[in-house]
Scaffold this motif. Sequence first.
Motif, mmCIF file in Angstrom:
data_model
loop_
_atom_site.group_PDB
_atom_site.id
_atom_site.type_symbol
_atom_site.label_atom_id
_atom_site.label_comp_id
_atom_site.label_asym_id
_atom_site.label_seq_id
_atom_site.Cartn_x
_atom_site.Cartn_y
_atom_site.Cartn_z
ATOM 1 N N LEU A 182 38.504 45.866 39.988
ATOM 2 C CA LEU A 182 37.856 46.983 40.659
ATOM 3 C C LEU A 182 37.305 46.628 42.030
ATOM 4 O O LEU A 182 37.399 47.440 42.965
ATOM 5 N N VAL A 183 36.715 45.451 42.162
ATOM 6 C CA VAL A 183 36.047 45.080 43.415
ATOM 7 C C VAL A 183 36.973 44.316 44.347
ATOM 8 O O VAL A 183 37.111 44.638 45.532
ATOM 9 N N LEU A 184 37.635 43.280 43.810
ATOM 10 C CA LEU A 184 38.449 42.396 44.646
ATOM 11 C C LEU A 184 39.559 43.122 45.399
ATOM 12 O O LEU A 184 39.729 42.886 46.607
ATOM 13 N N LEU A 243 32.019 28.036 41.997
ATOM 14 C CA LEU A 243 32.910 27.153 42.738
ATOM 15 C C LEU A 243 34.361 27.323 42.285
ATOM 16 O O LEU A 243 35.283 27.330 43.111
ATOM 17 N N PHE A 244 34.567 27.484 40.980
ATOM 18 C CA PHE A 244 35.927 27.649 40.476
ATOM 19 C C PHE A 244 36.523 28.998 40.864
ATOM 20 O O PHE A 244 37.744 29.167 40.815
ATOM 21 N N SER A 245 35.679 29.963 41.244
ATOM 22 C CA SER A 245 36.203 31.266 41.642
ATOM 23 C C SER A 245 36.996 31.185 42.943
ATOM 24 O O SER A 245 37.755 32.106 43.261
ATOM 25 N N TYR A 246 36.834 30.098 43.695
ATOM 26 C CA TYR A 246 37.620 29.910 44.908
ATOM 27 C C TYR A 246 39.050 29.482 44.595
ATOM 28 O O TYR A 246 39.911 29.534 45.468
ATOM 29 N N PHE A 247 39.301 29.020 43.363
ATOM 30 C CA PHE A 247 40.643 28.631 42.982
ATOM 31 C C PHE A 247 41.391 29.883 42.531
ATOM 32 O O PHE A 247 40.922 30.599 41.641
ATOM 33 N N PRO A 248 42.548 30.182 43.093
ATOM 34 C CA PRO A 248 43.236 31.430 42.768
ATOM 35 C C PRO A 248 43.805 31.444 41.355
ATOM 36 O O PRO A 248 44.103 30.404 40.776
ATOM 37 N N VAL A 249 43.934 32.625 40.811
ATOM 38 C CA VAL A 249 44.622 32.931 39.557
ATOM 39 C C VAL A 249 43.901 32.359 38.340
ATOM 40 O O VAL A 249 43.416 33.073 37.470
ATOM 41 N N LEU A 250 43.825 31.013 38.243
ATOM 42 C CA LEU A 250 43.316 30.369 37.034
ATOM 43 C C LEU A 250 41.902 29.813 37.186
ATOM 44 O O LEU A 250 41.399 29.171 36.259
ATOM 45 N N GLY A 251 41.251 30.053 38.331
ATOM 46 C CA GLY A 251 39.966 29.424 38.602
ATOM 47 C C GLY A 251 38.893 29.761 37.582
ATOM 48 O O GLY A 251 38.274 28.879 36.987
ATOM 49 N N VAL A 252 38.655 31.052 37.364
ATOM 50 C CA VAL A 252 37.594 31.462 36.442
ATOM 51 C C VAL A 252 37.935 31.056 35.012
ATOM 52 O O VAL A 252 37.047 30.674 34.233
ATOM 53 N N MET A 253 39.207 31.127 34.654
ATOM 54 C CA MET A 253 39.624 30.712 33.314
ATOM 55 C C MET A 253 39.250 29.258 33.056
ATOM 56 O O MET A 253 38.667 28.909 32.023
ATOM 57 N N VAL A 254 39.560 28.389 34.016
ATOM 58 C CA VAL A 254 39.229 26.974 33.868
ATOM 59 C C VAL A 254 37.722 26.767 33.906
ATOM 60 O O VAL A 254 37.158 25.988 33.127
ATOM 61 N N GLY A 255 37.039 27.485 34.805
ATOM 62 C CA GLY A 255 35.595 27.340 34.913
ATOM 63 C C GLY A 255 34.843 27.791 33.681
ATOM 64 O O GLY A 255 33.743 27.299 33.396
ATOM 65 N N SER A 256 35.421 28.713 32.919
ATOM 66 C CA SER A 256 34.745 29.215 31.718
ATOM 67 C C SER A 256 34.845 28.253 30.543
ATOM 68 O O SER A 256 34.113 28.397 29.557
ATOM 69 N N TYR A 268 35.032 35.000 52.959
ATOM 70 C CA TYR A 268 34.029 36.045 52.747
ATOM 71 C C TYR A 268 34.276 36.778 51.434
ATOM 72 O O TYR A 268 33.348 36.973 50.633
ATOM 73 N N VAL A 269 35.532 37.161 51.191
ATOM 74 C CA VAL A 269 35.861 37.893 49.967
ATOM 75 C C VAL A 269 35.607 37.042 48.732
ATOM 76 O O VAL A 269 34.993 37.485 47.751
ATOM 77 N N GLN A 270 36.072 35.795 48.752
ATOM 78 C CA GLN A 270 35.895 34.924 47.593
ATOM 79 C C GLN A 270 34.426 34.597 47.354
ATOM 80 O O GLN A 270 34.003 34.441 46.204
ATOM 81 N N THR A 271 33.653 34.469 48.433
ATOM 82 C CA THR A 271 32.226 34.184 48.278
ATOM 83 C C THR A 271 31.509 35.364 47.637
ATOM 84 O O THR A 271 30.718 35.187 46.698
ATOM 85 N N MET A 272 31.777 36.572 48.124
ATOM 86 C CA MET A 272 31.109 37.754 47.576
ATOM 87 C C MET A 272 31.509 38.002 46.123
ATOM 88 O O MET A 272 30.671 38.230 45.254
ATOM 89 N N THR A 273 32.816 37.965 45.845
ATOM 90 C CA THR A 273 33.266 38.200 44.470
ATOM 91 C C THR A 273 32.861 37.055 43.553
ATOM 92 O O THR A 273 32.547 37.271 42.375
ATOM 93 N N GLY A 274 32.858 35.831 44.081
ATOM 94 C CA GLY A 274 32.417 34.690 43.284
ATOM 95 C C GLY A 274 30.958 34.808 42.887
ATOM 96 O O GLY A 274 30.577 34.467 41.758
ATOM 97 N N LEU A 275 30.133 35.290 43.819
ATOM 98 C CA LEU A 275 28.722 35.502 43.500
ATOM 99 C C LEU A 275 28.561 36.561 42.407
ATOM 100 O O LEU A 275 27.733 36.406 41.503
#
Length: 342
Positions: free
Chosen positions: A269-271, A222-235, A188-195
Amino acid sequence: MSKTGTSFLVNFAVAAGLLYVFRAVLWPFALALVLAILITSLSDRVVRVLPNARRWMVFVITAVIVGGIIVASIALMIEGASRIVDEMPAMLARINQLLALIHPPGGGTLSLEALSQKVELGPLADQLLTSVQDASAGFGLTLIFLFFLLISRPMIEKRVERIVAARGGRGLATVLERSFAGVESYMYVQTMTGLMIAVGSAVAMFAVGLDNALFWSLVIFLFSYFPVLGVMVGSLGPTLFALLQFPSLTPAIMVFVGIHIVSSIVGNLVLPKMQADSQNIDPAASLIAVGMWTVLWGVPGAFLAIPLTLALMYGLAQYDDLRWVAVLISHDGDPTPMEAAE
């Protein structure tokens, strides 16, 4: 090494071997189970907001919506990938232009042809094609598993209750409750913050006019579900394609910086407010878990690493001989924080 330590290593090796051998069936089932938990969590939250609504109707509507989103996401991914393939000749020419600007120490210029002579692209392409085919078949199997899990939910709950009653005590029930609660909270947390991150990233990409912005937004989600480095790799994907699409570096920089500004705001701030104590896993343990599950199950293993590790931590915490492993995995050294409340 003590007898207990040797036994643990042997059991760990056997379990890892079985997980790897039967990965083609196990990861779709695990993903379907996680999605079923997410659907149940979302429907329960809607019922709490709308107490007069019929629970079964809310559950069915939630399942249909989530299933529709999954199918639409798969279609969007396929369409985005096909567009990238169509644009590949122009992109390769652009890459050659950028490589020509780099002057290696030995003299000369770089090009794709020169790089392809140093790197065997054939095996990499075959491996990528095989991975795509396996993932496509796995997602189809996931939807089948998810359908049967949802329609069989009452019967599954009754069977679990009988198993718990037959074994006696609350050990198994406690593990299941904490595992499902941990996975539910994480998804739930990862889905909301990922959105939130995906929407903010989409704004940055649409602002510069990046092609396939919806596709790249889905990739970042989808990469936001991967911890720590997910968004970095997805970007990296949208930044690279912005570099290829536009003649200047400014749009690529704006995309990269915009994505990470949004990610930083959500992450700082949110997570933390949403996360609370629900994801009691050490960051280093998270990275190790992602690496191990990726080796066993590939990209789906990376996606499922944290939910599976949460369940593993709660299970190990129930055994005195293995509790030390759960303590190492946990962030605060207490893998069963609910015991204090109980």
